[in-house]
Design a protein around this motif. Structure first.
Motif, PDB file in Angstrom:
ATOM      1  N   ARG A  10       0.853  -1.189   0.000  1.00 43.16           N
ATOM      2  CA  ARG A  10       0.000   0.000   0.000  1.00 43.16           C
ATOM      3  C   ARG A  10       0.886   1.236   0.000  1.00 43.16           C
ATOM      4  NH1 ARG A  10      -5.302   1.531   0.630  1.00 43.16           N
ATOM      5  NH2 ARG A  10      -5.849   2.929   2.332  1.00 43.16           N
ATOM      6  N   ASP A  59      -4.284   6.338   6.893  1.00 48.21           N
ATOM      7  CA  ASP A  59      -4.937   5.328   7.732  1.00 48.21           C
ATOM      8  C   ASP A  59      -4.451   5.434   9.177  1.00 48.21           C
ATOM      9  OD1 ASP A  59      -6.178   4.397   5.423  1.00 48.21           O
ATOM     10  OD2 ASP A  59      -4.901   2.610   5.239  1.00 48.21           O
ATOM     11  N   LEU A  95      -1.162   6.628   1.692  1.00 49.32           N
ATOM     12  CA  LEU A  95      -2.406   5.989   2.143  1.00 49.32           C
ATOM     13  C   LEU A  95      -2.222   5.359   3.526  1.00 49.32           C
ATOM     14  CD1 LEU A  95      -3.510   4.355  -1.213  1.00 49.32           C
ATOM     15  CD2 LEU A  95      -4.441   6.426  -0.146  1.00 49.32           C
ATOM     16  N   LEU A  96      -1.053   4.740   3.755  1.00 50.91           N
ATOM     17  CA  LEU A  96      -0.766   4.179   5.080  1.00 50.91           C
ATOM     18  C   LEU A  96      -0.739   5.274   6.138  1.00 50.91           C
ATOM     19  CD1 LEU A  96       2.048   1.641   4.130  1.00 50.91           C
ATOM     20  CD2 LEU A  96      -0.293   1.082   4.849  1.00 50.91           C
ATOM     21  N   LEU A 138      -6.655   6.208  12.614  1.00 55.74           N
ATOM     22  CA  LEU A 138      -6.622   5.324  13.782  1.00 55.74           C
ATOM     23  C   LEU A 138      -6.166   6.059  15.035  1.00 55.74           C
ATOM     24  CD1 LEU A 138      -5.242   2.197  11.957  1.00 55.74           C
ATOM     25  CD2 LEU A 138      -7.506   2.425  13.003  1.00 55.74           C
TER      26      LEU A 138
END
Length: 150
Positions: A129, A137, A133-134, A141
């Motif tokens: 990925r 994310d 994008l990581l 979180l």
């Protein structure tokens, strides 16, 4: 030690087992959990660690029960390795929600003995990925953690 759970759901097979209204091959019991053999095991020695109190998924578990379930799962994994049953590895597995393959809607932790050629597989379309994008994310979180866990 086999007290009735405070929250029992009619029609829940795990609640029936906890209340001793359904059969199970019991391995361990305490005030918070029961551990029994899975009736449809992936491999011989496949165990289920089940909280006595009905909770559908992870989101429904209080912190103390969650920690206890994982601790008992660790004890059971050690017992499987020492039992003489075929076991070259262990999977601890939780299916949280029907889309994640949860079949009994009462939280449970699978303790699955593993050995080469046992037939149990986990397949996915594993792909790298993009870092952006990581990072996005991870930010989402971290925000969820700030809003609280219980």
């Amino acid at each position: 030690m086999t007290q009735a759970p405070e929250a029992v759901r009619d029609g829940c097979i795990f609640c029936a087992i906890v209340a001793q209204r359904a059969e199970a091959s019991m391995v361990y019991e305490d005030d918070i959990t029961v551990v029994f053999m899975d009736i449809n095991p992936a491999t011989p020695g496949h165990l289920l660690v089940v909280p006595r109190r009905h909770a559908v998924g992870l989101e429904d578990l209080d912190g103390e029960t969650s920690v206890h379930v994982w601790s008992v799962g660790h004890q059971m994994a050690r017992a499987v390795r020492r039992s003489g049953l075929r076991c070259d590895g262990i999977n601890l597995f939780v299916a949280d929600g029907t889309v994640a393959f949860q079949e009994v809607l009462h939280f449970h932790l699978h303790v699955i003995p593993r050995f080469a050629g046992d037939g149990f597989v986990i397949q996915a379309d594993w792909k790298a990925r993009d870092r952006l994008l990581l990072d996005a994310d991870a930010e989402a979180l971290r925000g969820a953690l700030l809003r609280g866990t219980d």
